[in-house]
Write a protein that holds these residues in place. Structure first.
Motif, PDB file in Angstrom:
ATOM      1  N   GLN A  43      44.220 -64.459  32.452  1.00  0.00           N
ATOM      2  CA  GLN A  43      43.460 -64.233  31.219  1.00  0.00           C
ATOM      3  C   GLN A  43      43.546 -62.774  30.779  1.00  0.00           C
ATOM      4  O   GLN A  43      43.600 -62.488  29.579  1.00  0.00           O
ATOM      5  CB  GLN A  43      41.997 -64.663  31.409  1.00  0.00           C
ATOM      6  CG  GLN A  43      41.837 -66.167  31.475  1.00  0.00           C
ATOM      7  CD  GLN A  43      42.399 -66.847  30.247  1.00  0.00           C
ATOM      8  OE1 GLN A  43      42.091 -66.493  29.117  1.00  0.00           O
ATOM      9  NE2 GLN A  43      43.248 -67.837  30.475  1.00  0.00           N
ATOM     10  N   LYS A  44      43.590 -61.851  31.757  1.00  0.00           N
ATOM     11  CA  LYS A  44      43.760 -60.443  31.413  1.00  0.00           C
ATOM     12  C   LYS A  44      45.136 -60.220  30.774  1.00  0.00           C
ATOM     13  O   LYS A  44      45.260 -59.507  29.773  1.00  0.00           O
ATOM     14  CB  LYS A  44      43.614 -59.563  32.655  1.00  0.00           C
ATOM     15  CG  LYS A  44      43.716 -58.087  32.353  1.00  0.00           C
ATOM     16  CD  LYS A  44      43.525 -57.249  33.605  1.00  0.00           C
ATOM     17  CE  LYS A  44      43.672 -55.779  33.262  1.00  0.00           C
ATOM     18  NZ  LYS A  44      43.605 -54.925  34.429  1.00  0.00           N
ATOM     19  N   ALA A  45      46.170 -60.850  31.343  1.00  0.00           N
ATOM     20  CA  ALA A  45      47.516 -60.728  30.783  1.00  0.00           C
ATOM     21  C   ALA A  45      47.570 -61.331  29.382  1.00  0.00           C
ATOM     22  O   ALA A  45      48.206 -60.777  28.478  1.00  0.00           O
ATOM     23  CB  ALA A  45      48.534 -61.399  31.699  1.00  0.00           C
ATOM     24  N   VAL A  46      46.900 -62.458  29.180  1.00  0.00           N
ATOM     25  CA  VAL A  46      46.856 -63.086  27.858  1.00  0.00           C
ATOM     26  C   VAL A  46      46.176 -62.147  26.867  1.00  0.00           C
ATOM     27  O   VAL A  46      46.663 -61.946  25.752  1.00  0.00           O
ATOM     28  CB  VAL A  46      46.126 -64.448  27.925  1.00  0.00           C
ATOM     29  CG1 VAL A  46      45.825 -64.976  26.533  1.00  0.00           C
ATOM     30  CG2 VAL A  46      46.952 -65.452  28.706  1.00  0.00           C
ATOM     31  N   HIS A  47      45.068 -61.567  27.282  1.00  0.00           N
ATOM     32  CA  HIS A  47      44.351 -60.637  26.402  1.00  0.00           C
ATOM     33  C   HIS A  47      45.229 -59.424  26.072  1.00  0.00           C
ATOM     34  O   HIS A  47      45.288 -58.992  24.910  1.00  0.00           O
ATOM     35  CB  HIS A  47      43.045 -60.184  27.057  1.00  0.00           C
ATOM     36  CG  HIS A  47      42.328 -59.143  26.268  1.00  0.00           C
ATOM     37  ND1 HIS A  47      41.657 -59.432  25.100  1.00  0.00           N
ATOM     38  CD2 HIS A  47      42.192 -57.808  26.460  1.00  0.00           C
ATOM     39  CE1 HIS A  47      41.141 -58.310  24.601  1.00  0.00           C
ATOM     40  NE2 HIS A  47      41.449 -57.312  25.417  1.00  0.00           N
ATOM     41  N   ASN A  48      45.915 -58.893  27.078  1.00  0.00           N
ATOM     42  CA  ASN A  48      46.796 -57.741  26.846  1.00  0.00           C
ATOM     43  C   ASN A  48      47.922 -58.102  25.880  1.00  0.00           C
ATOM     44  O   ASN A  48      48.273 -57.312  25.003  1.00  0.00           O
ATOM     45  CB  ASN A  48      47.381 -57.237  28.163  1.00  0.00           C
ATOM     46  CG  ASN A  48      46.345 -56.554  29.037  1.00  0.00           C
ATOM     47  OD1 ASN A  48      45.271 -56.186  28.576  1.00  0.00           O
ATOM     48  ND2 ASN A  48      46.647 -56.425  30.307  1.00  0.00           N
ATOM     49  N   ALA A  49      48.478 -59.298  26.030  1.00  0.00           N
ATOM     50  CA  ALA A  49      49.558 -59.734  25.130  1.00  0.00           C
ATOM     51  C   ALA A  49      49.035 -59.900  23.712  1.00  0.00           C
ATOM     52  O   ALA A  49      49.686 -59.485  22.747  1.00  0.00           O
ATOM     53  CB  ALA A  49      50.155 -61.045  25.629  1.00  0.00           C
ATOM     54  N   GLU A  50      47.853 -60.497  23.575  1.00  0.00           N
ATOM     55  CA  GLU A  50      47.261 -60.656  22.246  1.00  0.00           C
ATOM     56  C   GLU A  50      46.995 -59.301  21.601  1.00  0.00           C
ATOM     57  O   GLU A  50      47.236 -59.103  20.409  1.00  0.00           O
ATOM     58  CB  GLU A  50      45.963 -61.454  22.332  1.00  0.00           C
ATOM     59  CG  GLU A  50      46.160 -62.919  22.637  1.00  0.00           C
ATOM     60  CD  GLU A  50      44.846 -63.649  22.903  1.00  0.00           C
ATOM     61  OE1 GLU A  50      43.811 -62.981  23.175  1.00  0.00           O
ATOM     62  OE2 GLU A  50      44.864 -64.889  22.874  1.00  0.00           O
ATOM     63  N   GLN A  51      46.495 -58.361  22.379  1.00  0.00           N
ATOM     64  CA  GLN A  51      46.210 -57.027  21.864  1.00  0.00           C
ATOM     65  C   GLN A  51      47.503 -56.322  21.457  1.00  0.00           C
ATOM     66  O   GLN A  51      47.554 -55.667  20.409  1.00  0.00           O
ATOM     67  CB  GLN A  51      45.460 -56.200  22.914  1.00  0.00           C
ATOM     68  CG  GLN A  51      44.920 -54.899  22.379  1.00  0.00           C
ATOM     69  CD  GLN A  51      43.900 -55.105  21.271  1.00  0.00           C
ATOM     70  OE1 GLN A  51      43.040 -55.971  21.362  1.00  0.00           O
ATOM     71  NE2 GLN A  51      44.014 -54.338  20.205  1.00  0.00           N
ATOM     72  N   PHE A  52      48.542 -56.458  22.262  1.00  0.00           N
ATOM     73  CA  PHE A  52      49.831 -55.855  21.949  1.00  0.00           C
ATOM     74  C   PHE A  52      50.362 -56.392  20.623  1.00  0.00           C
ATOM     75  O   PHE A  52      50.807 -55.633  19.762  1.00  0.00           O
ATOM     76  CB  PHE A  52      50.827 -56.133  23.078  1.00  0.00           C
ATOM     77  CG  PHE A  52      52.202 -55.600  22.822  1.00  0.00           C
ATOM     78  CD1 PHE A  52      52.494 -54.268  23.040  1.00  0.00           C
ATOM     79  CD2 PHE A  52      53.201 -56.425  22.335  1.00  0.00           C
ATOM     80  CE1 PHE A  52      53.766 -53.766  22.793  1.00  0.00           C
ATOM     81  CE2 PHE A  52      54.472 -55.943  22.078  1.00  0.00           C
ATOM     82  CZ  PHE A  52      54.748 -54.607  22.309  1.00  0.00           C
ATOM     83  N   VAL A  53      50.311 -57.707  20.477  1.00  0.00           N
ATOM     84  CA  VAL A  53      50.788 -58.327  19.235  1.00  0.00           C
ATOM     85  C   VAL A  53      49.951 -57.856  18.049  1.00  0.00           C
ATOM     86  O   VAL A  53      50.488 -57.539  16.987  1.00  0.00           O
ATOM     87  CB  VAL A  53      50.780 -59.866  19.355  1.00  0.00           C
ATOM     88  CG1 VAL A  53      51.025 -60.529  18.009  1.00  0.00           C
ATOM     89  CG2 VAL A  53      51.816 -60.317  20.370  1.00  0.00           C
TER      90      VAL A  53
END
Length: 105
Positions: A43-53
């Motif tokens: 979930q942290k990786a998903v959040h980081n990816a969403e933030q990056f995008v």
């Protein structure tokens, strides 16, 4: 290629839907996938990816807008080069035809 993919998908759906063992295996895979998805690291990786995008989306949008605005000019330049090349080829063909006509006269 599309037919092969559909065939594989058909076999997979038939296996899962048609056999009890397939259904049990499907449920195992589904529960493990859900457990993995709910892991804090995932979930942290998903959040980081969403933030990056979200951070990069305006930059990408700007670059795409610039490219779209520049496209007509690029196309005009390419067309002019093609026209120039075609004119050169036509001139050379005319010169070759004239030379051939002189030689055969």
């Amino acid at each position: 290629m599309k037919g092969k993919i559909l065939l594989v998908i058909g076999f997979g759906v038939g296996y899962v839907a048609g056999s009890a063992a397939g259904r049990r295996r499907y449920e195992q895979i589904k529960s493990k996938a859900e457990a993995a998805w709910n892991q804090p690291q995932v979930q942290k990786a998903v959040h980081n990816a969403e933030q990056f995008v979200a951070d990069k989306a305006p930059i990408v949008q700007e670059k795409l807008t610039d490219a779209a605005k520049a496209a007509p000019g690029v196309i005009k330049d390419a067309a002019a080069k093609v026209r120039g090349t075609a004119d050169d080829v036509a001139d050379k063909a005319e010169d070759a035809a004239d030379d051939l006509a002189k030689k055969t006269s």
